[in-house]
Design an enzyme around this catalytic site. Structure first.
Site, short mmCIF file in Angstrom:
data_model
loop_
_atom_site.label_atom_id
_atom_site.label_comp_id
_atom_site.label_asym_id
_atom_site.label_seq_id
_atom_site.Cartn_x
_atom_site.Cartn_y
_atom_site.Cartn_z
N LYS A 130 0.80 -1.12 0.05
CA LYS A 130 0.02 0.03 -0.06
C LYS A 130 0.84 1.23 0.28
O LYS A 130 0.52 2.32 -0.90
CB LYS A 130 -1.00 -0.18 1.01
CG LYS A 130 -1.99 -1.02 1.04
CD LYS A 130 -2.99 -1.31 2.42
CE LYS A 130 -3.79 -2.43 2.25
NZ LYS A 130 -4.58 -2.70 3.34
N ASP A 176 -10.81 2.74 4.26
CA ASP A 176 -11.38 1.61 4.08
C ASP A 176 -12.72 1.33 3.98
O ASP A 176 -13.34 0.21 3.74
CB ASP A 176 -10.70 0.71 5.38
CG ASP A 176 -9.42 0.08 5.07
OD1 ASP A 176 -9.31 -0.35 3.81
OD2 ASP A 176 -8.75 -0.39 6.00
N GLN A 195 -4.47 -1.72 9.74
CA GLN A 195 -4.70 -2.82 9.00
C GLN A 195 -5.00 -4.17 9.98
O GLN A 195 -4.61 -4.03 11.40
CB GLN A 195 -2.94 -3.12 8.57
CG GLN A 195 -2.97 -4.46 7.88
CD GLN A 195 -3.59 -4.48 6.41
OE1 GLN A 195 -3.80 -3.35 5.98
NE2 GLN A 195 -3.95 -5.63 5.88
N1 GUN Z 1 -6.66 -6.95 6.06
C1 GUN Z 1 -7.33 -7.47 5.20
N2 GUN Z 1 -7.74 -6.84 4.13
C2 GUN Z 1 -7.81 -5.57 4.64
C3 GUN Z 1 -8.12 -4.56 4.34
O1 GUN Z 1 -8.78 -4.12 2.95
N3 GUN Z 1 -8.00 -3.33 5.12
C4 GUN Z 1 -7.56 -3.35 6.43
N4 GUN Z 1 -7.35 -2.37 7.05
N5 GUN Z 1 -6.73 -4.52 6.69
C5 GUN Z 1 -7.13 -5.60 5.77
#
Ligand code: GUN
Length: 294
Positions: A52, A119, A96
Site C-alpha cells: 500500500k 477503508d 491494518q
Molecule cells: N486486512 C485484510 N484486508 C484488509 C483491508 O482491506 N483493510 C485493512 N485495514 N485490513 C485488511
C-alpha cells in the site's frame, strides 16, 4: 473465457490517479496523504501494508507508515488514531487487520473519523454504502465492481452467489451487488458456514464471488457453464521451490474452472491488485473532500 486482469486494470487506475496528482502538483496544491497503522509483525499483513505504501509512492501520494508492537494496548492504539484524526496533513488512514487479541477491532474501527476512513469500515460509512449514499466503499468489493464495470460484465437480473460473510468482503459485496444500478441489480445469495446445500446454490449462480480462504474449494463440476468467477482467496501455501518459501493460492481450481467460465479472475493478479488501486482511489476522494471541507 476472458481473464479479468486485475494487474492490468489496477495499473490503468494507478496511471489515471497519477495524472490527477500531477494536475494537483501543477496547481500548487497539496497531494493526497495516506497513513497506515500496523500492529504486530504478521508477515502477510506487513507485506500488504508495504504494498500500500509503495503504491502511494508510485502515484505521487504522500504516505506514513505507523508500526506498533504486538503488545500495544487498546488505549495506546486509540491515542494513535486520535492523533491521525486530528492531523490536518493526513487525508485518510487505515488500521491494518487483523489486530492482536487484546484489542477490540470494532471499537478501533469506530474511533476512526468517518471522513478519513478510506477503508470504509466505520459503521457510518458502511451504513451509507447500504443506503446508496456517496461514501468510501471497502477497497476489495470496490475493486470487484470496477473489474466488472471495465470488462462490461452484465450483472442485471443475474443470480450472484457470494461465499463468505466477512465484514471486509462478503457482507459488503452482497449489499453492493444487490444495489440499484450497474454493476448491481443482481439477485444475491450470501452463503456461509451454516448454509445448507451450498453446492446446489453455487450450481445455480451466474456470478460466483468466493471469499473463503480455502485453497481450491471451487471445482469445475460445481459451477454452471459460462458463469462469472471472482476469486478473493489469498492463502499462503508452503512451497519450497519458491525463494520466499510460499505461493499464493486462491479459492478456485483455476485450471479446470476457467474452462467453463465466461470470465474469471486469476490468483495472483486478479482481485488483489485491485484492492490497492481502489484504496488509492478512496484516498484521492478523501483529499478532494478534505479540500472542499465536505
Ligand atoms: N486486512 C485484510 N484486508 C484488509 C483491508 O482491506 N483493510 C485493512 N485495514 N485490513 C485488511
Amino acid at each position: 473465457m476472458e481473464i479479468l486482469d486485475g494487474k492490468k486494470v489496477s495499473n490503468d487506475i494507478k496511471n489515471e490517479i497519477t495524472i490527477e496528482v500531477d494536475k494537483m502538483k501543477s496547481r500548487g496544491e497539496k497531494v493526497p496523504h495516506l497513513a497506515a497503522i500496523i500492529v504486530g509483525s504478521d508477515g502477510a499483513s506487513l507485506t500488504y501494508v508495504g504494498s500500500k505504501v509503495k503504491a502511494c509512492e508510485r502515484v505521487g501520494f504522500e504516505s506514513t507508515l505507523v508500526k506498533m508492537p504486538s503488545t500495544t494496548s487498546e488505549v495506546e492504539l486509540l491515542h494513535k488514531i486520535e492523533d491521525l484524526n486530528e492531523d490536518d496533513a493526513i487525508d485518510g488512514f487505515i488500521v491494518q487487520l487483523p489486530l492482536p487479541p487484546q484489542i477490540d477491532t470494532q471499537k478501533i474501527l469506530m474511533a476512526i473519523d468517518p471522513d478519513k476512513d478510506v477503508d470504509g469500515f466505520h459503521p457510518t460509512n458502511f451504513g451509507k454504502m447500504a443506503l446508496d449514499m456517496s461514501t468510501f466503499i471497502p477497497a476489495t468489493p470496490f475493486g470487484i465492481l470496477e473489474l466488472l464495470e471495465r470488462y462490461e460484465v452484465d450483472t442485471k437480473g443475474k443470480h450472484t452467489v457470494v461465499i463468505g460473510r466477512s465484514h471486509i468482503v462478503g457482507r459488503p459485496m452482497s449489499i453492493l451487488m444487490g444495489r440499484r444500478g450497474w454493476p448491481g441489480n443482481s439477485t444475491v445469495t450470501l452463503t456461509h458456514s451454516h448454509t445448507k446445500n451450498i453446492t446446489q446454490i453455487i450450481s445455480q449462480a451466474d456470478i460466483v464471488i468466493t471469499a473463503l480462504g480455502t485453497p481450491n474449494f471451487l471445482k469445475a463440476e460445481m459451477v454452471k457453464d459460462d458463469a462469472v468467477i471472482i476469486d478473493v482467496g489469498i492463502t499462503r501455501v508452503t512451497d519450497d521451490t519458491r525463494e520466499r518459501g510460499y505461493r499464493i493460492v486462491g479459492d478456485v481450481d483455476f485450471e479446470n474452472v476457467s474452462k467453463k467460465a465466461s470470465y474469471i479472475t486469476p490468483v495472483p493478479g486478479g482481485v488483489g491488485p485491485m484492492t490497492i488501486a481502489m484504496l488509492l482511489k478512496n484516498t484521492l476522494l478523501a483529499r478532494e473532500r478534505h479540500k472542499l471541507n465536505i
